[in-house]
Design an enzyme around this catalytic site. Structure first.
Site, PDB file in Angstrom:
ATOM      1  N   CYS A  86       0.842  -1.208   0.000  1.00 47.37           N
ATOM      2  CA  CYS A  86       0.000   0.000   0.000  1.00 47.37           C
ATOM      3  C   CYS A  86       0.878   1.258   0.000  1.00 47.37           C
ATOM      4  CB  CYS A  86      -0.982  -0.061   1.169  1.00 47.37           C
ATOM      5  SG  CYS A  86      -2.370   1.081   0.976  1.00 47.37           S
ATOM      6  N   HIS A 203      -3.555  -5.763   0.923  1.00 51.52           N
ATOM      7  CA  HIS A 203      -2.897  -5.969   2.218  1.00 51.52           C
ATOM      8  C   HIS A 203      -2.846  -7.441   2.609  1.00 51.52           C
ATOM      9  CE1 HIS A 203      -2.525  -1.796   3.708  1.00 51.52           C
ATOM     10  NE2 HIS A 203      -3.576  -1.566   2.952  1.00 51.52           N
ATOM     11  N   GLU A 205      -1.041  -8.707   4.884  1.00 48.37           N
ATOM     12  CA  GLU A 205      -0.887  -8.816   6.353  1.00 48.37           C
ATOM     13  C   GLU A 205      -2.227  -8.691   7.071  1.00 48.37           C
ATOM     14  OE1 GLU A 205      -0.664  -6.133   4.687  1.00 48.37           O
ATOM     15  OE2 GLU A 205      -0.910  -4.337   5.935  1.00 48.37           O
TER      16      GLU A 205
END
Lengths: 228, 82
Positions: A86, A203, A205
């Site tokens: 990002c 994302h 994560e």
């Protein structure tokens, strides 16, 4: 493996990345403040998401000049793995470490929702363990994730196999509807020529534990540590 | 000297903000508006510099940080400060 998670003023996905590396993967991770100048001893650098320097001037522009970015440049040229997520992707673009540009989403809105992406199978360590026939569910949360390259640059990226991920539908179709932000050729993630630097808007994560609704992002981290 | 730097989205680069503002102006009845591009304006104080030097510094600032040449173009003028 030893992961460095860079922290800039305004980073806000740094703890998420640190948590995945330490608690979910069981690997070593350390936060590295952006004023530091060395990445000695690390195997992987994660540049996390957020709003470094409040997105002043252009997303990632100010952070790309932080002292740690010179260390990232040296780390990468010695073959170290660098993953920008990002805002981390935006910073790598502004640092000139990845090609193209990231501009405002075509619909002008900040988009926060789950999307699907498919790895291209470009022979990189980040997606080596992923299945090119599968759609991976991960969230996006950004205002400036519209990846822009000229037709000539796009041809080069395809020829050099520098496209890591594209936005697809749940069943793997690369349609305009599957493209949340207007990105050229549905591109969600790109690699440098040497394929040891990757930037992506989604994302992984935030999709690494069942409690978060998807574990599809974990495959990427497992791929990095060679555990898949 | 003071540099006035004008940065706009490059020709051919999507400018959703400009398009939206243009549409809003036409909605207001200001219908002569063909197109709008929204950019940035930056002022840089360069005290004690001659014009040529101030222009050189401004150009360097634009090329090294203020402008992303992939997506933006710029012009600037250098004027006398107080």
């Amino acid at each position: 493996m030893r992961f460095a998670v860079l922290v800039f003023p305004g980073s806000n996905c740094d703890y998420d990345a640190y948590h995945v590396v330490r608690q979910v993967l069981g690997e070593r991770a350390e936060f590295i403040w952006h004023r530091e100048a060395s990445l000695d001893g690390f195997d992987v650098v994660i540049i996390p998401g957020g709003f470094s320097y409040g997105d002043y001037l252009r997303t990632g522009a100010i952070a790309s000049l932080s002292p740690i970015m010179e260390a990232v440049r040296q780390f990468a040229s010695a073959g170290g793995l660098v993953l920008g997520i990002c805002n981390g992707f935006q910073i790598l673009i502004e640092a000139g470490l990845l090609p193209g540009a990231l501009i405002s989403n075509s619909g002008l809105r900040f988009i926060s929702r789950q999307i699907y992406l498919q790895p291209e199978g470009s022979g990189d360590p980040f997606t080596a363990g992923l299945d090119t026939g599968r759609s991976y569910a991960m969230p996006i949360a950004h205002q400036a994730g519209n990846y822009l390259v000229s037709p000539q640059e796009l041809e080069q990226l395809e020829k050099n196999e520098q496209i890591a991920f594209r936005y697809v539908t749940a069943v793997g179709e690369r349609t305009p509807d599957a493209n949340p932000n207007g990105s050229s050729a549905n591109i969600a993630g790109v690699l440098n020529r040497e394929k040891n630097i990757m930037g992506m808007m989604p994302h992984p994560e935030r999709a690494a534990e069942a409690v978060l609704g998807s574990v599809d992002g974990l495959a990427l981290f497992e791929s990095i540590i060679g555990r898949s | 000297m003071i540099a006035h730097v004008y940065i706009t989205p490059k020709e051919g680069i999507l400018d959703p903000q400009g398009e939206t503002v243009g549409q809003a102006l036409r909605n207001l009845g200001i219908d002569k508006v063909a197109a709008v591009r929204v950019g940035k304006y930056i002022e840089i104080d360069l005290p004690g510099m001659a014009r040529a030097g101030a222009e050189k510094v401004t150009r360097e600032a634009c090329e090294r940080l203020l402008v992303n040449p992939n997506i933006e173009s710029y012009t600037f003028e250098v004027v006398k400060g107080d």
